[in-house]
Scaffold this motif. Structure first.
Motif, PDB file in Angstrom:
ATOM      1  N   HIS A  22       0.830  -1.211   0.000  1.00  0.00           N
ATOM      2  CA  HIS A  22       0.000   0.000   0.000  1.00  0.00           C
ATOM      3  C   HIS A  22       0.864   1.261   0.000  1.00  0.00           C
ATOM      4  N   CYS A  23       2.002   1.204   0.685  1.00  0.00           N
ATOM      5  CA  CYS A  23       2.909   2.350   0.651  1.00  0.00           C
ATOM      6  C   CYS A  23       3.534   2.522  -0.735  1.00  0.00           C
ATOM      7  N   LEU A  24       3.767   1.415  -1.438  1.00  0.00           N
ATOM      8  CA  LEU A  24       4.282   1.521  -2.801  1.00  0.00           C
ATOM      9  C   LEU A  24       3.325   2.304  -3.694  1.00  0.00           C
ATOM     10  N   VAL A  25       2.023   2.074  -3.520  1.00  0.00           N
ATOM     11  CA  VAL A  25       1.040   2.826  -4.304  1.00  0.00           C
ATOM     12  C   VAL A  25       1.219   4.323  -4.090  1.00  0.00           C
ATOM     13  N   GLU A  26       1.359   4.725  -2.837  1.00  0.00           N
ATOM     14  CA  GLU A  26       1.522   6.146  -2.530  1.00  0.00           C
ATOM     15  C   GLU A  26       2.856   6.687  -3.035  1.00  0.00           C
ATOM     16  N   TYR A 249      -7.357   1.914  15.622  1.00  0.00           N
ATOM     17  CA  TYR A 249      -7.254   1.364  14.271  1.00  0.00           C
ATOM     18  C   TYR A 249      -7.078   2.505  13.275  1.00  0.00           C
ATOM     19  N   ILE A 250      -6.136   2.331  12.346  1.00  0.00           N
ATOM     20  CA  ILE A 250      -5.858   3.349  11.344  1.00  0.00           C
ATOM     21  C   ILE A 250      -5.994   2.752   9.948  1.00  0.00           C
ATOM     22  N   HIS A 251      -6.597   3.501   9.044  1.00  0.00           N
ATOM     23  CA  HIS A 251      -6.743   3.028   7.668  1.00  0.00           C
ATOM     24  C   HIS A 251      -5.367   2.897   7.029  1.00  0.00           C
ATOM     25  N   ILE A 252      -5.160   1.819   6.306  1.00  0.00           N
ATOM     26  CA  ILE A 252      -3.861   1.536   5.713  1.00  0.00           C
ATOM     27  C   ILE A 252      -3.407   2.638   4.754  1.00  0.00           C
ATOM     28  N   MET A 253      -4.347   3.297   4.069  1.00  0.00           N
ATOM     29  CA  MET A 253      -3.949   4.357   3.136  1.00  0.00           C
ATOM     30  C   MET A 253      -3.562   5.635   3.869  1.00  0.00           C
ATOM     31  N   ASP A 254      -4.129   5.886   5.055  1.00  0.00           N
ATOM     32  CA  ASP A 254      -3.656   6.991   5.888  1.00  0.00           C
ATOM     33  C   ASP A 254      -2.249   6.703   6.390  1.00  0.00           C
ATOM     34  N   LEU A 255      -2.002   5.451   6.750  1.00  0.00           N
ATOM     35  CA  LEU A 255      -0.663   5.051   7.179  1.00  0.00           C
ATOM     36  C   LEU A 255       0.330   5.212   6.032  1.00  0.00           C
ATOM     37  N   HIS A 259       3.902   7.719   5.458  1.00  0.00           N
ATOM     38  CA  HIS A 259       5.260   7.368   5.037  1.00  0.00           C
ATOM     39  C   HIS A 259       5.781   8.302   3.954  1.00  0.00           C
ATOM     40  N   VAL A 260       4.933   8.651   3.011  1.00  0.00           N
ATOM     41  CA  VAL A 260       5.370   9.553   1.939  1.00  0.00           C
ATOM     42  C   VAL A 260       5.681  10.938   2.500  1.00  0.00           C
ATOM     43  N   LEU A 263       8.947  10.681   4.266  1.00  0.00           N
ATOM     44  CA  LEU A 263      10.037  10.594   3.295  1.00  0.00           C
ATOM     45  C   LEU A 263      10.358  11.961   2.716  1.00  0.00           C
ATOM     46  N   ASP A 264       9.324  12.719   2.385  1.00  0.00           N
ATOM     47  CA  ASP A 264       9.548  14.084   1.897  1.00  0.00           C
ATOM     48  C   ASP A 264      10.377  14.887   2.901  1.00  0.00           C
ATOM     49  N   LYS A 265      10.084  14.680   4.185  1.00  0.00           N
ATOM     50  CA  LYS A 265      10.781  15.431   5.234  1.00  0.00           C
ATOM     51  C   LYS A 265      12.244  15.017   5.352  1.00  0.00           C
ATOM     52  N   ILE A 266      12.513  13.698   5.425  1.00  0.00           N
ATOM     53  CA  ILE A 266      13.883  13.274   5.695  1.00  0.00           C
ATOM     54  C   ILE A 266      14.805  13.527   4.500  1.00  0.00           C
ATOM     55  N   LEU A 267      14.226  13.760   3.337  1.00  0.00           N
ATOM     56  CA  LEU A 267      15.048  14.081   2.170  1.00  0.00           C
ATOM     57  C   LEU A 267      15.424  15.561   2.114  1.00  0.00           C
ATOM     58  N   GLN A 268      14.846  16.344   3.011  1.00  0.00           N
ATOM     59  CA  GLN A 268      15.168  17.767   3.057  1.00  0.00           C
ATOM     60  C   GLN A 268      16.512  17.985   3.750  1.00  0.00           C
ATOM     61  N   GLU A 269      17.203  19.003   3.318  1.00  0.00           N
ATOM     62  CA  GLU A 269      18.452  19.387   3.988  1.00  0.00           C
ATOM     63  C   GLU A 269      18.139  19.850   5.412  1.00  0.00           C
ATOM     64  N   GLY A 270      18.968  19.459   6.353  1.00  0.00           N
ATOM     65  CA  GLY A 270      18.773  19.901   7.726  1.00  0.00           C
ATOM     66  C   GLY A 270      17.888  18.993   8.552  1.00  0.00           C
ATOM     67  N   TRP A 271      17.256  18.012   7.914  1.00  0.00           N
ATOM     68  CA  TRP A 271      16.425  17.075   8.675  1.00  0.00           C
ATOM     69  C   TRP A 271      17.302  15.874   9.015  1.00  0.00           C
ATOM     70  N   THR A 272      17.883  15.867  10.182  1.00  0.00           N
ATOM     71  CA  THR A 272      18.851  14.836  10.538  1.00  0.00           C
ATOM     72  C   THR A 272      18.544  14.256  11.912  1.00  0.00           C
ATOM     73  N   GLY A 273      19.287  13.207  12.251  1.00  0.00           N
ATOM     74  CA  GLY A 273      19.160  12.608  13.567  1.00  0.00           C
ATOM     75  C   GLY A 273      18.005  11.633  13.665  1.00  0.00           C
ATOM     76  N   TRP A 274      17.653  11.322  14.903  1.00  0.00           N
ATOM     77  CA  TRP A 274      16.627  10.335  15.223  1.00  0.00           C
ATOM     78  C   TRP A 274      15.310  11.017  15.523  1.00  0.00           C
TER      79      TRP A 274
END
Length: 407
Positions: A22-26, A249-255, A259-260, A263-274
């Motif tokens: 489902h995450c692949l679809v998104e 319970y959370i809908h799988i498409m909301d989940l 993730h997307v 992912l957009d966030k961690i690919l930004q410059e300055g978004w580092t660490g845990w």
């Protein structure tokens, strides 16, 4: 509408599974190029040689896009991983690959530690060797163990009360990831702690495929489609509004959307660490609420029986999702009725999951074009065949002979 193709190439482990597919679809719809990896322990492979697993074939059908590559490989095989990373320049990894059955983990804990923890270690070693330092880790609310307060925030203790080896593998991996970020600069790792993903893609083309369900919603849908005779509800003496346990319970498409966005966030410059975020609905639903909402959303009655409460089950458990809402600008948009309707759309079109399609049942694209007829056992007349005899039931089936997972 599919977004413009991103310059980023993403490796997705465990891609053929329920959450992964489902995450692949998104991801594909959002324009990311994806390389998929799965060892197919729990996935249905294509019925022709050298074809994608059934779920991945359907992902490509839904999105109209192709995966850049697919590898049937095991994370514990360092040679295979090295070969994959040598062929592709990844911007980030989304790591779903995991054994995940709580009950099974108690029976074969070494396999769970070897697969989940060991596989993650091999993945991290390979990522570091190829300077890939952005990772989203598929974690779980099981790391919290028995809740000390509600709703559960990310500051809740983890590991202290983990009740099974599966949950401990997720906790140990999180500790490894935290130590890695603290000891080496440049890593950007986010752990997403899921509560209870349910539902399916609205098309009904992909969904949760279980031979033997370990969770409530798949059991409800298997009862609805006739694969299970009835549902056993474990306990009606919880300190909740209707006496049955309450979970988030959370809908799988909301989940998947979460993730997307991450992912957009961690690919930004300055978004580092845990970083760590809860992904749930932010509210709790009881077992009886799940049953009644499913019936209302689908028109299919679900026979059930009240059984004794299982030792160790907590009364209520749900997430505080305010941190994800604030930091990621994410929030769930689909209702419990959507979760039920989409689960039934998937199961009714795929009564045996992906297996019938992989074996070639003659249905178009492996999916039935109309829902299956609701079996006689589930019709409103209330007549149930048990042990070769017809018995009437009034919502709660009085029969103890069926070996059915309980909730």
């Amino acid at each position: 509408m599919t977004a413009p193709v991103s310059p980023h190439l993403i490796l997705v482990t465990g891609a053929a599974g329920y959450v992964g597919s489902h995450c692949l679809v998104e991801l594909l719809t959002s324009g990311y190029d994806v390389v998929a990896l799965d060892n197919c322990i729990n996935a249905v492979e294509g019925h022709l040689p050298d074809t994608l697993p059934e779920s991945l074939q359907r992902v490509q059908s839904i999105t109209g896009r192709s995966l850049l590559a697919y590898y049937k490989a095991d994370l514990n095989n360092a040679t295979e991983l090295e070969d994959i990373f040598s062929k592709h320049r990844f911007s980030a990894v989304v790591h779903f690959a995991s054994l995940k059955a709580v009950g099974e983990s108690c029976k074969i804990p070494l396999e769970y530690y070897r697969n989940n923890v060991g596989g993650t270690m091999t993945l991290l070693d390979t990522m570091r060797a190829h300077s890939v330092r952005r990772l989203i880790f598929s974690s779980s609310a099981t790391v919290y163990g028995t809740p000390e307060f509600l709703p559960i925030t990310e500051e809740h203790h983890t590991g202290r009360n983990c009740t099974n080896p599966y949950g401990r593998t997720k906790y140990f991996i999180e500790e490894i990831l935290k130590d890695l970020c603290a000891s080496e600069t440049g890593w950007s790792i986010t752990s997403l702690r899921y509560f209870n993903p349910v539902g399916a893609h609205p098309s009904g083309i992909i969904g949760e495929d279980c031979k033997v369900p370990n969770n409530l919603m798949p059991y409800i849908t298997q009862v609805a489609v006739g694969r299970q005779p009835f549902l056993k509800v474990l306990g009606k003496d919880f300190k909740t509004k209707d006496g049955t346990g309450v979970r988030d319970y959370i809908h799988i498409m909301d989940l998947a959307a979460g993730h997307v966005i991450t992912l957009d966030k961690i690919l930004q410059e300055g978004w580092t660490g845990w970083n760590v975020y809860n992904l749930g609905a932010g509210t709790g639903y009881s077992v009886l609420e799940m049953i009644s909402t499913f019936e209302e959303a689908t028109g299919v009655p679900i026979p059930y029986k009240i059984c004794d409460r299982r030792c160790g089950d907590v009364d209520e458990l749900w997430a505080d999702i305010s941190k994800a809402s604030s930091a990621l600008n994410w929030k769930p948009t689909r209702s419990l009725a959507d979760m039920c309707a989409h689960s039934w759309n998937w199961q009714s079109k795929n009564p045996m999951g992906y297996r019938s399609a992989a074996e070639g049942d003659g249905s178009a694209n492996g999916v039935r074009q109309s829902p299956v007829k609701v079996p006689d056992a589930a019709v409103a007349s209330g007549v149930k065949a048990l042990n070769g005899k017809s018995k009437s039931f009034d919502r709660e089936v009085n029969n103890n002979d069926e070996d059915v997972t309980v909730f």
